[in-house]
Design an enzyme around this catalytic site. Sequence first.
Site, PDB file in Angstrom:
ATOM      1  N   HIS A 167      21.590   4.521 -20.532  1.00  0.00           N
ATOM      2  CA  HIS A 167      21.910   4.677 -21.959  1.00  0.00           C
ATOM      3  C   HIS A 167      20.851   5.555 -22.652  1.00  0.00           C
ATOM      4  O   HIS A 167      20.082   5.076 -23.487  1.00  0.00           O
ATOM      5  CB  HIS A 167      21.936   3.259 -22.551  1.00  0.00           C
ATOM      6  CG  HIS A 167      22.504   3.107 -23.921  1.00  0.00           C
ATOM      7  ND1 HIS A 167      21.984   3.727 -25.028  1.00  0.00           N
ATOM      8  CD2 HIS A 167      23.536   2.361 -24.382  1.00  0.00           C
ATOM      9  CE1 HIS A 167      22.672   3.378 -26.099  1.00  0.00           C
ATOM     10  NE2 HIS A 167      23.621   2.573 -25.738  1.00  0.00           N
ATOM     11  N   GLU A 271      25.149   9.016 -22.693  1.00  0.00           N
ATOM     12  CA  GLU A 271      24.932   7.980 -21.677  1.00  0.00           C
ATOM     13  C   GLU A 271      25.837   8.244 -20.462  1.00  0.00           C
ATOM     14  O   GLU A 271      27.008   8.589 -20.622  1.00  0.00           O
ATOM     15  CB  GLU A 271      25.246   6.614 -22.283  1.00  0.00           C
ATOM     16  CG  GLU A 271      24.555   6.389 -23.630  1.00  0.00           C
ATOM     17  CD  GLU A 271      25.288   5.404 -24.511  1.00  0.00           C
ATOM     18  OE1 GLU A 271      25.938   4.471 -23.972  1.00  0.00           O
ATOM     19  OE2 GLU A 271      25.228   5.547 -25.737  1.00  0.00           O
TER      20      GLU A 271
HETATM   21  O1  TA6 Z   1      26.238   3.272 -26.592  1.00  0.00           O
HETATM   22  C1  TA6 Z   1      27.201   2.879 -27.452  1.00  0.00           C
HETATM   23  C2  TA6 Z   1      27.029   1.424 -27.851  1.00  0.00           C
HETATM   24  O2  TA6 Z   1      27.891   0.601 -27.118  1.00  0.00           O
HETATM   25  C3  TA6 Z   1      27.263   1.335 -29.352  1.00  0.00           C
HETATM   26  O3  TA6 Z   1      28.501   0.729 -29.634  1.00  0.00           O
HETATM   27  C4  TA6 Z   1      26.069   0.539 -29.872  1.00  0.00           C
HETATM   28  O4  TA6 Z   1      26.336  -0.827 -29.820  1.00  0.00           O
HETATM   29  C5  TA6 Z   1      25.002   0.975 -28.870  1.00  0.00           C
HETATM   30  O5  TA6 Z   1      25.683   0.940 -27.623  1.00  0.00           O
HETATM   31  C6  TA6 Z   1      23.722   0.199 -28.908  1.00  0.00           C
HETATM   32  O6  TA6 Z   1      23.935  -1.094 -28.433  1.00  0.00           O
HETATM   33  P1  TA6 Z   1      22.686  -2.119 -28.510  1.00  0.00           P
HETATM   34  O7  TA6 Z   1      23.165  -3.368 -27.855  1.00  0.00           O
HETATM   35  O8  TA6 Z   1      21.532  -1.480 -27.782  1.00  0.00           O
HETATM   36  O9  TA6 Z   1      22.383  -2.258 -29.977  1.00  0.00           O
END
Ligand code: TA6
Length: 299
Positions: A167, A271
Amino acid sequence: MSMTAASQGAREGNLGRVAFLDAQNELPMLEVTTPWSTAELYLLGAHVTSFQKRDEPPLLFMSQCSRFVEGQPIRGGIPVIFPWFGPREGMPQHGYARIKSWELKELVHSPDGSVTVRFRFPQCPESLVFPPHTLEYAVTVKDTLKLQFSVTNDSAEEVFTFENCLHCYFQVSDVTAITVAGLKGVRYLDKVARFAEKMEQNDAIRIASEVDRIYLDTTDPIEIADPRLGRRILIEKEGSASTVVWNPWTDKSQQMPDFGNDEYSRMLCVESGNVAANEIRLAPGQTSSLVVNLATRTL
Ligand code: TA6
């Protein structure tokens, strides 16, 4: 930060060096120095929190408000997402791999000056509900950053179904001034529109509001062009069928306590993994490897 161990690998002749530090909140961190770059890696989540080439701005974004606490995700760098992506009833979002400490398995100092840090995920109660499996994660620091996340299904008879994702939070000059190329014609789920299925129409995607898209069945490289920094970020991947693009913009930024209200303007997540319909169904005895190569070029 305090140096808690003599620098290892700084033996005569090795160009790559690794220092072990008690860093944020006294969490163990490896500081890697190569002839081209520096990087920081925490045992918590096997999390790369920083990568920077000499004479360049940092490649990765790190929130000034991030927590550094076992059991909490670090906000920025490269969270390792496994064994599920997104929310799961009663469980931590994006799985447990990023909120637990990994073991340091090996440091490899190559004659070319690069350094590879190998982590292994120790068994934990949460992992015991899945078929027996082994997680390993190797990070190679050079003038590029190579990430290799592998899962081995150690079961003799059970298929292991999981999602994985690296990510990556990238630092940009101004998110409204960059473009993202490599996704034209790719189908995506638009989380901002209740996961409506859409098709990417643009050669170069621009960000002017919240973007949260899961692009499916795509193996192509991605390029982030940042004219104000005079830099292109190149994202190549193997063993990945999904690319996620995320910027929280204003409202979501204000809802995240570990993220500054205006930090959205200096970051973009691109990601690489296998999520949603691209989840991995790993046969007994098989290994799945997700590889991401990050590089920069002048624009
Ligand atoms: O990467 C996209 C995502 O799924 C977004 O929807 C947002 O929730 C992000 O990940 C960050 O997630 P986190 O659990 O690290 O706040």
